[in-house]
Design a protein around this motif. Structure first.
Motif, short mmCIF file in Angstrom:
data_model
loop_
_atom_site.label_atom_id
_atom_site.label_comp_id
_atom_site.label_asym_id
_atom_site.label_seq_id
_atom_site.Cartn_x
_atom_site.Cartn_y
_atom_site.Cartn_z
N ALA A 1 0.85 -1.20 0.00
CA ALA A 1 0.00 0.00 0.00
C ALA A 1 0.88 1.25 0.00
O ALA A 1 1.13 1.87 1.04
CB ALA A 1 -0.91 -0.01 1.22
N ILE A 2 1.37 1.61 -1.17
CA ILE A 2 2.25 2.77 -1.32
C ILE A 2 1.45 3.89 -1.97
O ILE A 2 1.10 3.83 -3.15
CB ILE A 2 3.47 2.43 -2.19
N SER A 3 1.13 4.92 -1.21
CA SER A 3 0.32 6.02 -1.73
C SER A 3 1.17 6.98 -2.53
O SER A 3 2.41 7.00 -2.43
CB SER A 3 -0.33 6.77 -0.56
N ASN A 4 0.51 7.81 -3.34
CA ASN A 4 1.23 8.87 -4.06
C ASN A 4 1.92 9.81 -3.08
O ASN A 4 3.03 10.29 -3.34
CB ASN A 4 0.28 9.65 -4.96
N ALA A 5 1.25 10.07 -1.96
CA ALA A 5 1.85 10.96 -0.96
C ALA A 5 3.14 10.36 -0.41
O ALA A 5 4.12 11.07 -0.16
CB ALA A 5 0.86 11.22 0.18
N ALA A 6 3.16 9.04 -0.23
CA ALA A 6 4.37 8.37 0.27
C ALA A 6 5.49 8.44 -0.76
O ALA A 6 6.66 8.63 -0.41
CB ALA A 6 4.06 6.93 0.63
N ILE A 7 5.13 8.27 -2.04
CA ILE A 7 6.13 8.39 -3.10
C ILE A 7 6.71 9.80 -3.12
O ILE A 7 7.92 9.99 -3.22
CB ILE A 7 5.51 8.04 -4.46
N GLU A 8 5.84 10.80 -3.03
CA GLU A 8 6.29 12.19 -3.01
C GLU A 8 7.22 12.46 -1.84
O GLU A 8 8.26 13.12 -1.98
CB GLU A 8 5.09 13.13 -2.96
N GLN A 9 6.86 11.93 -0.67
CA GLN A 9 7.70 12.13 0.51
C GLN A 9 9.06 11.46 0.35
O GLN A 9 10.10 12.04 0.69
CB GLN A 9 7.00 11.58 1.76
N GLY A 10 9.06 10.25 -0.18
CA GLY A 10 10.32 9.55 -0.39
C GLY A 10 11.24 10.29 -1.33
O GLY A 10 12.45 10.40 -1.08
N ILE A 11 10.68 10.84 -2.41
CA ILE A 11 11.48 11.62 -3.36
C ILE A 11 12.01 12.89 -2.69
O ILE A 11 13.18 13.24 -2.83
CB ILE A 11 10.63 12.00 -4.59
N ARG A 12 11.16 13.54 -1.95
CA ARG A 12 11.51 14.82 -1.32
C ARG A 12 12.62 14.65 -0.29
O ARG A 12 13.45 15.55 -0.10
CB ARG A 12 10.25 15.40 -0.66
N GLU A 13 12.66 13.50 0.38
CA GLU A 13 13.60 13.31 1.48
C GLU A 13 14.82 12.48 1.10
O GLU A 13 15.67 12.18 1.94
CB GLU A 13 12.87 12.65 2.66
N THR A 14 14.94 12.12 -0.17
CA THR A 14 16.08 11.31 -0.61
C THR A 14 17.37 12.13 -0.61
O THR A 14 17.39 13.27 -1.07
CB THR A 14 15.82 10.76 -2.03
N VAL A 15 18.41 11.54 -0.10
CA VAL A 15 19.74 12.14 -0.17
C VAL A 15 20.69 11.14 -0.82
O VAL A 15 20.51 9.93 -0.70
CB VAL A 15 20.28 12.55 1.22
N TRP A 16 21.69 11.64 -1.52
CA TRP A 16 22.68 10.79 -2.18
C TRP A 16 24.05 11.38 -1.88
O TRP A 16 24.59 12.16 -2.66
CB TRP A 16 22.43 10.72 -3.68
N PRO A 17 24.63 11.00 -0.75
CA PRO A 17 25.93 11.58 -0.36
C PRO A 17 26.98 11.35 -1.43
O PRO A 17 27.12 10.26 -1.99
CB PRO A 17 26.28 10.83 0.92
N GLY A 18 27.73 12.41 -1.72
CA GLY A 18 28.83 12.30 -2.64
C GLY A 18 28.45 12.43 -4.11
O GLY A 18 29.33 12.47 -4.96
N ARG A 19 27.20 12.47 -4.41
CA ARG A 19 26.77 12.65 -5.81
C ARG A 19 26.22 14.06 -5.94
O ARG A 19 25.13 14.36 -5.47
CB ARG A 19 25.72 11.62 -6.18
N LEU A 20 27.00 14.95 -6.53
CA LEU A 20 26.65 16.37 -6.63
C LEU A 20 26.22 16.90 -5.27
O LEU A 20 25.23 17.61 -5.13
CB LEU A 20 25.55 16.57 -7.67
N GLU A 21 27.00 16.56 -4.26
CA GLU A 21 26.71 17.00 -2.89
C GLU A 21 27.38 18.35 -2.65
O GLU A 21 28.60 18.48 -2.72
CB GLU A 21 27.21 15.97 -1.88
N TRP A 22 26.56 19.34 -2.37
CA TRP A 22 27.04 20.71 -2.15
C TRP A 22 27.23 20.93 -0.66
O TRP A 22 26.28 20.84 0.11
CB TRP A 22 26.04 21.71 -2.71
#
Length: 385
Positions: free
Chosen positions: A226-247
């Motif tokens: 049960a993955i809602s659109n809101a959960a997908i949006e939150q996951g995208i919004r809170e994703t971090v990728w250390p070391g990849r274009l990290e300012w």
């Protein structure tokens, strides 16, 4: 140097997370002992020919931790290739193949076709594949394997933005804030609007986002999650990728630092595309190094000209290139790095090691400029400490 902090890059246990929280040090140490002892017993009993690699031990440790935590779903990233990777012991609900480039040729093969076949080794008979169309050679190799195994493909292309455009630059706000824009756009998914707002910079991330969204939709539609659109949006919004274009924002009198783990030509081209979006008048210093078993000259040819103070471009007159060896037995020597720069006709400073390179970059780069550190994950980890 203690001027920049990127703790994600200096702790192995942060590769293992449950619900966004990294495994605790005590759990990591305890389970490493369990796995290491088990491996030693298997070797002694003749059931293993030798001790597993560190990555294999780490993978087994992760599985033990996931079992203890009684997780519902694990996201596993292969370490190398796919077909023979330690993570490939699982039976996946969904197999995701991202864009394929030339890398690790000594293990995976010299061509995109051979590399793609190794990557496609994560597929299962009657399984599910999420991918996007890419280089024709890779498409053909993956497609042949998918047909042979009767794999069902997921339409990830519908999760790309309506028009593929690179994100624009974000105006610099508070001192040291990133000049790289978020990826922000809307998608129409199953009759509803999904708002994408990702802190990950670069137009190439739109493809990675599409794969992630398509995977979530597949799990929702066909695997009972049960993955809602809101959960997908939150996951995208809170994703971090250390070391990849990290300012990393400026501290004290020093310029901000842009870290990128690009360690092959494909990664170098991606970084080059993003750097081209920075204000042209921005003074830049490049810290570059590489392992000797990587295509060092090709990566240097892609990146070093962007920082060439002798090019005749007045906007680049204040730029610098600093080369330094990585502390690793596989590292290119300083002499080898300097020879590559010389062959390109680009003047470069040499430093005995990466901490000295960072100190030199801080000393010669104006605070309103930027220091770019790239060429290897080992380099980025060293500069981030």
């Amino acid at each position: 140097m203690g001027l920049y902090t990127s703790p994600h890059l200096v702790r192995v246990n942060e590769r293992i997370r449950v619900g966004g929280a990294e495994i605790a040090d005590e759990d990591f140490g305890r389970l490493f002992g369990v796995v290491d002892d088990a491996a030693a017993r298997l070797v002694e009993a003749g059931r293993l020919p030798h001790m597993p690699s560190f990555f294999e031990l780490l993978t087994a440790l992760a599985f033990c931790y996931f079992a203890e935590q009684k997780i519902e779903l694990a996201v596993l990233e292969v370490g190398l290739g796919g077909r023979l990777d330690a993570t490939n012991i699982v039976e996946p609900l969904v197999s995701v193949i991202t864009d394929i480039g030339i890398d690790h040729t000594e293990f995976l093969g010299e061509t995109l076709t051979l590399i793609a076949k190794e990557k496609a080794g994560i597929l299962r008979e009657n399984g599910v594949l999420v991918t996007l169309s890419q280089h024709p050679e890779a498409n053909a190799a993956i497609g042949e394997m998918a047909v042979a195994l009767n794999v069902r493909g997921v339409d990830a292309a519908r999760c790309l933005p309506p028009t593929r455009q690179g994100p624009g630059l974000r105006a610099q706000g508070s001192e040291g804030s990133s000049l790289l824009a978020r990826n922000e756009y809307e998608l129409s998914i199953d009759g509803a609007v999904l708002h994408v707002s990702s802190p990950l910079a670069g137009a190439h991330q739109q493809r990675n986002l599409a794969l992630a969204i398509a995977t979530a939709l597949e799990l929702r539609a066909n695997h009972g999650f049960a993955i809602s659109n809101a959960a997908i949006e939150q996951g995208i919004r809170e994703t971090v990728w250390p070391g990849r274009l990290e300012w990393i924002a400026a501290r004290g009198a020093h310029a901000p630092l842009l870290l990128d783990v690009a360690h092959n030509p494909a990664g170098a081209w991606t970084l080059r595309a993003v750097l081209s979006q920075l204000p042209e008048e921005l003074p830049r210093t490049l810290i570059f190094s590489s392992l000797a078993d990587k295509p060092v000259a090709e990566m240097a040819q892609i990146l070093l000209p962007l920082f060439d103070a002798t090019s005749g471009d007045p906007l680049r007159a204040g730029d610098h290139v600093i080369l330094a060896p990585i502390q690793n037995v596989r590292a290119s020597t300083l002499e080898e790095l300097m020879e590559v720069a010389k062959s390109l006709g680009i003047a470069a400073h040499g430093a005995p090691h990466l901490p000295a390179a960072l100190a030199q970059a801080e000393a010669i780069t104006p605070k309103h400029g930027v220091i770019v550190a790239t060429g290897s994950m080992y380099l980025v980890a060293s500069c981030a400490r």
